[in-house]
Motif scaffolding. Sequence first.
Motif, short mmCIF file in Angstrom:
data_model
loop_
_atom_site.label_atom_id
_atom_site.label_comp_id
_atom_site.label_asym_id
_atom_site.label_seq_id
_atom_site.Cartn_x
_atom_site.Cartn_y
_atom_site.Cartn_z
N GLY A 94 0.62 -1.15 0.04
CA GLY A 94 -0.06 0.25 0.01
C GLY A 94 0.86 1.37 0.01
O GLY A 94 0.13 2.45 0.18
N ILE A 95 2.17 1.07 -0.11
CA ILE A 95 2.99 2.35 -0.19
C ILE A 95 3.71 2.46 -1.65
O ILE A 95 4.57 1.58 -1.77
CB ILE A 95 4.04 2.20 1.03
N ALA A 96 3.55 3.53 -2.53
CA ALA A 96 4.21 3.77 -3.61
C ALA A 96 5.50 4.50 -3.38
O ALA A 96 6.31 4.67 -4.16
CB ALA A 96 3.35 4.13 -4.71
N CYS A 97 5.27 5.72 -2.49
CA CYS A 97 6.08 6.76 -2.18
C CYS A 97 7.35 6.34 -1.52
O CYS A 97 7.03 5.68 -0.35
CB CYS A 97 5.38 8.02 -1.89
N HIS A 98 8.47 7.02 -1.67
CA HIS A 98 9.79 6.89 -0.81
C HIS A 98 9.60 7.47 0.49
O HIS A 98 10.23 7.34 1.22
CB HIS A 98 10.98 7.22 -1.66
N THR A 99 8.54 8.49 0.43
CA THR A 99 8.25 9.17 1.92
C THR A 99 7.45 8.22 2.78
O THR A 99 7.08 8.65 3.84
CB THR A 99 7.55 10.53 1.56
N GLY A 100 7.02 7.03 2.15
CA GLY A 100 6.27 6.16 3.09
C GLY A 100 4.52 6.35 2.91
O GLY A 100 4.05 5.96 3.66
N LYS A 122 4.39 4.59 6.95
CA LYS A 122 5.38 3.99 7.37
C LYS A 122 6.64 4.84 7.23
O LYS A 122 7.04 5.50 5.99
CB LYS A 122 5.69 2.72 6.54
N ALA A 123 7.28 5.09 8.23
CA ALA A 123 8.41 5.90 8.16
C ALA A 123 9.45 5.45 7.17
O ALA A 123 9.94 4.24 7.22
CB ALA A 123 9.08 6.04 9.62
#
Length: 130
Positions: A94-100, A122-123
């Motif tokens: 559910g996370i596509a971005c490197h920012t979490g 997520k951090a």
Amino acid sequence: MTQAAFLDEVKWNSEGLVPAIAQDARSGRILMMAWMNREALCLTIEKREAVYWSRSRNKLWHKGETSGHQQSVEEIRLDCDGDVIVLQVQQKGGIACHTGRESCFYRVLRDGEWQAADPVLKAPEDIYGA
């Protein structure tokens, strides 16, 4: 159609790249945009997982290779001009971005300022390490 034929229908830019938009196949939300070269597109087709070209690292990038957040590709589309690819994906974790975050498009223009509108799920240090 031969492999070369469908690749020749893509309008690659002067660096041999084409923008590729990853869209959640279920919700329709735009998750991210990255670049593909011919090899990345062919590997994406072969693996049914998103592979991009990293301009900053100047190498192929299998989405999720370090984060574990791979993108399973359900469908690949080419726009009417032949110069943009859309990948319909299932985003693992559910996370596509490197920012979490779920999507790289998490900032909204409000009152003349870009403001974060989506939470960090997520951090980044928990995803990639310190």
